[in-house]
Design a protein around this motif. Structure first.
Motif, PDB file in Angstrom:
ATOM      1  N   GLY A   1     -17.034 -31.173  -6.220  1.00 18.55           N
ATOM      2  CA  GLY A   1     -15.762 -30.480  -6.386  1.00 18.55           C
ATOM      3  C   GLY A   1     -15.557 -29.860  -7.746  1.00 18.55           C
TER       4      GLY A   1
ATOM      5  N   VAL B   1     -15.036 -29.898  -2.007  1.00 22.39           N
ATOM      6  CA  VAL B   1     -15.517 -31.273  -2.050  1.00 22.39           C
ATOM      7  C   VAL B   1     -16.306 -31.594  -0.784  1.00 22.39           C
ATOM      8  CG1 VAL B   1     -14.742 -33.675  -1.965  1.00 22.39           C
ATOM      9  CG2 VAL B   1     -13.722 -32.095  -3.598  1.00 22.39           C
TER      10      VAL B   1
ATOM     11  N   PRO C   1     -10.059 -32.622  -7.114  1.00 19.36           N
ATOM     12  CA  PRO C   1     -11.073 -33.211  -8.007  1.00 19.36           C
ATOM     13  C   PRO C   1     -10.674 -33.110  -9.473  1.00 19.36           C
ATOM     14  CG  PRO C   1     -11.799 -31.070  -7.231  1.00 19.36           C
ATOM     15  CD  PRO C   1     -10.498 -31.340  -6.549  1.00 19.36           C
TER      16      PRO C   1
END
Length: 807
Positions: A153, A161, A186
């Protein structure tokens, strides 16, 4: 009670000593020079990997050489290795392991190796229509998970991701193999939007919107699929709610929408928020960020990580934050301290211990005021959100101390044992709040409340076993075990208030002198506990490359015990449980596309009557919820696209016209979700989503009405564009739209829809050879005033800037 307080203080002192130890490790190891990656890769080591499955060989070699091998799980399937034996350098050992497989490898760090298919176009995976590629899911078996998450990510990949760190008892799974709606914020996205609280993440996440902001002094509440929840997990360990949540020590925020009973036990049908802590890095990390989270909120954040020994069997991570200053709201200030440490120890090739400890203080002047309107009085135009609609002398203080540990033991290549424990002490020595009551249009009355000290102790435990086996050519991963969480509370008998004063005009707030509240001579009393015990068994079944299934069941038991300040039961105990099943089927007609259908049930702890109710503090009976969902996940070029249709029902809870909080009828939400995350082009990244909802009450007093605070439309688009003529300069921004909502159960007061705009810049450069990132973000550029929901105003315009240097 003095003994309890002294004991908790002693534990906190012990924890601070541990954090000090982590700090010393960070400082001492930061002074040591790291050997170049090429030198470490060239050192010869005796290795022995027998011929056989390439997947097993990968795991074995990784353990022996302490390498993190990152590769799409599809690459190793049905491939075999001739084995490796003798004194070899890590690079030579990996090459020997891959002989005859057609795969290549590259070292991306001293201990990190990426395995790839040289014949694959652009990225690993099978090609599909319009340039589609297979989801490049990283294999997360064994002890590769830490490195996987740290490399998953990233901004250069469009924040797309591939791996979920924890899906309840199932542990880490590939996102494409998840028959539920899941999205992830992320680490680099959290950094680049300069998020200081969950509200900033919930704004950008396609599925979520804030119901109760953290600036209110209460625990952040989020709205998903029209339902609201405080439910959270930390590294997969459950808890009921979390005040003053910090994000600087989090690797990611994972959001699952919809029911999660099979996965997380008793929880609201809105979904689950899982905060994942940063783990030690095996490459040296030293990062310092200076900036402001808006207005005068200056802060400094240090993030340090690395290995403790040369072999990398132990590592550390330390995050330290100091913040102070005013916000974009008049008189509102936040003074915050966070010290958060992590230690990982690879005790043996198959046994790993992970430890976390953190301590934080969160002091706020003038938390946001809570609004409620008398029946028949419309909300109308929202007042100026940058004004102090509370009082200048209102304060809130929160102190948290947390320890957690997880142990993973790979008994062999097919059996893994996992256990975890977390405890948190929450202390609220000061908690002032104001509530504004609108009884006639354009005027409000206000009550200010000063509460005494309260405390909570949260515990969470889990113990699971994963067993992989084949039966009649069908692959199984069977997970079974136990998990629980509890909340032990201490209340206060001290709660004087001003009584309602006013009326005041809603054109501008009026402030009064702080009253002489009576002296608090009381001590906190034990107010009871809530516990949730769960026994779970689940099976991830893989029939072939196209068909798979997930089936399981959880027995969940809720136990509540409520006491008054006299030590007597405030209401009867609750101690009941039920089975919550789940079944899902997944079909992959092409490597880049996954279709799924799922059914899941969940048990939910009953709501608690709010301050405004005549039965304030009463806990409602637990409820059973059900969900049907069908969806698709497709990798189109560099963009992950997901869609879902869902149907959810649960008991309807509300405050009636007499201000009695009760349950009556069923609440049913049907809807459609769409998200897109990733790289549309080499220069353009998007994170967007659309939710359409049809929510109704079935049966009871409000049959046919729409539940309050449910937006029929939620549409978001966040984008980043790297200028082709000036590389490393990114234009960033987002447009966020929330549709109309009913502000009460009678459906005679409707809040207007609202759309806000964010704009920003990010520039990456180097200073004396060290990476430097400059960021600037403006939230709510037009400074729009709006009702976020029936209770809270939306945030005013905020300007955040920062400079981060890594060395």
């Amino acid at each position: 009670m003095e003994f309890v307080v002294d004991r908790m203080a002693g534990r906190r002192r012990a924890l601070l000593a541990v954090l000090a130890g982590v700090s010393l490790i960070a400082c001492s190891t930061a002074l040591q020079a790291q050997a170049p990656a090429t030198q470490r890769a060239a050192a010869a080591v005796n290795v022995s990997v027998p011929a056989g499955s390439l997947e097993s060989g990968m795991l074995s070699l990784g353990r022996q050489l302490n390498l993190h091998l990152l590769y799409p799980s599809s690459l190793t399937r049905a491939k075999r290795t001739p084995g490796v034996s003798g004194a070899l350098s890590p690079a030579a050992a990996v090459s020997a392991l891959l002989v005859g497989t057609g795969l290549g490898h590259r070292f991306t760090g001293a201990n990190t190796v990426q395995i790839f298919d040289p014949a694959a176009p652009a990225t690993t995976g099978a090609s599909g229509p319009a340039g589609a590629i297979a989801l490049d899911t990283i294999e997360v078996q064994g002890q590769n998970l830490t490195a996987t998450l740290q490399n998953d990510g990233l901004a250069k990949d469009g924040y797309r991701v591939s791996t979920i760190s924890s899906l309840g008892p199932l542990g880490p799974v590939a996102l494409k193999d998840t028959p539920f709606s899941v999205s992830v914020a992320p680490r680099e996205l959290i950094q680049n939007i300069q998020a200081q609280s969950p509200d900033d993440v919930f704004k950008v996440n396609p599925y979520t919107r804030t119901q109760t902001p953290q600036a209110s002094g209460w625990a952040p509440m989020v709205n998903m699929r029209g339902f609201t929840t405080y439910d959270t997990a930390e590294d997969g360990l459950r808890r009921s709610y979390s005040h003053a949540t910090s994000l600087e020590d989090k690797e990611r925020v994972e959001v699952m929408t919809g029911l999660s009973g099979f996965l997380y036990g008793a929880a609201a049908p809105a979904g689950m928020i899982n905060y994942v802590y940063k783990r030690p890095t095996f490459e040296r990390l030293n990062s310092v960020t200076l900036g402001t989270y808006g207005a005068g909120q200056a802060y400094v954040h240090g993030d340090f990580g690395g290995r403790i020994d040369d072999a990398g069997t132990a590592g550390y991570r330390l995050n330290v934050v100091k913040q102070g200053g005013g916000t974009a709201v008049d008189d509102q200030k936040i003074d915050r301290l966070l010290v958060s440490g992590a230690l990982d120890w690879k005790i043996t090739d198959r046994l790993k211990l992970e430890f976390n400890a953190s301590h934080s203080k969160y002091d706020m002047d003038v938390p946001s005021s809570y609004w409620f309107f008398r029946a028949g009085v419309p909300h109308g135009r929202a007042p100026d959100a940058s004004k102090n609609w509370s009082q200048p002398w209102i304060r809130d203080e929160i102190e948290k101390t947390r320890i957690a540990a997880r142990l993973t033991y790979e008994l062999n290549d097919n059996i893994t044992l996992r256990a975890g424990y977390a405890r948190e002490w929450l202390d609220r020595p000061v908690q002032d709040h104001t509530m504004n009551s609108v009884r006639t249009p354009g005027k409000y009355y206000q009550v200010a409340i000063r509460s005494g000290q309260t405390k909570n102790e949260f515990d969470a435990v889990q113990a699971f076993a994963d067993v992989k086996f084949d039966m009649f050519s069908i692959r199984h991963k069977l997970t079974f075990g136990y998990h629980m969480y509890s909340d032990m509370g201490w209340g206060t008998p001290y709660s004087p208030n001003t009584g309602y004063v006013g009326p005041f005009p809603m054109t501008r707030p009026l402030h009064v002198r702080e009253p002489a509240f009576p002296l608090n001579t009381t001590s906190p009393y034990k107010s009871g506990y809530v516990r949730n015990h769960n026994v779970v068994i689940g099976d991830q079944i893989e029939f072939n490359d196209q068909w798979s299934a997930l089936a399981g069941v959880t027995y969940s038991r809720i136990n509540t015990h409520s006491l008054g300040q006299n030590g007597l039961r405030a209401q009867p105990d609750y101690n009941q449980g039920r089975w919550s099943p789940s079944a899902s089927l997944l079909f992959k007609p092409a490597p880049w596309l996954t279709l799924y259908g799922s059914y899941i049930e969940g048990l939910e702890q009953g709501g608690v009557a709010p301050d405004t109710s005549i039965n304030y503090g009463t806990v409602m009976a637990p409820m059973v919820s059900r969900q049907y969902e069908v969806g698709a996940k497709a990798q189109l070029g560099g963009v992950l696209v997901t869609t879902a249709l869902f149907d959810i029902e649960k008991a309807y809870e509300f405050e009636d016209l007499t201000r009695l909080y009760t349950q009556d009828g069923r609440q049913r939400h049907r809807g459609f979700e769409f998200t897109a995350t990733g790289k549309v082009t080499e220069d353009l990244t998007v994170i967007g989503g659309l939710t359409l909802l049809d929510a109704k009450v079935e049966g009871g007093t409000y049959d046919g009405k729409t539940p309050m605070n449910v937006a029929r439309v939620l549409a978001k688009l966040y984008a980043e564009y790297e200028l082709p003529w000036m590389r490393s300069l990114f234009l960033t921004g987002g447009v966020y739209h929330t549709g109309r909502q009913w502000a009460n159960n009678l459906n005679d007061d409707r809040l207007k829809s609202y759309t806000t705009l964010d704009l920003g810049l990010r520039y990456a450069t180097q200073v004396y050879g060290k990476p430097l990132t400059l960021r600037a973000n403006v939230s709510n550029v037009t400074d729009k005033n709006y009702w976020q929901n029936s209770y809270y105003l939306g945030a005013p315009r905020t300007v955040a800037v920062s400079a981060q240097i890594t060395f």
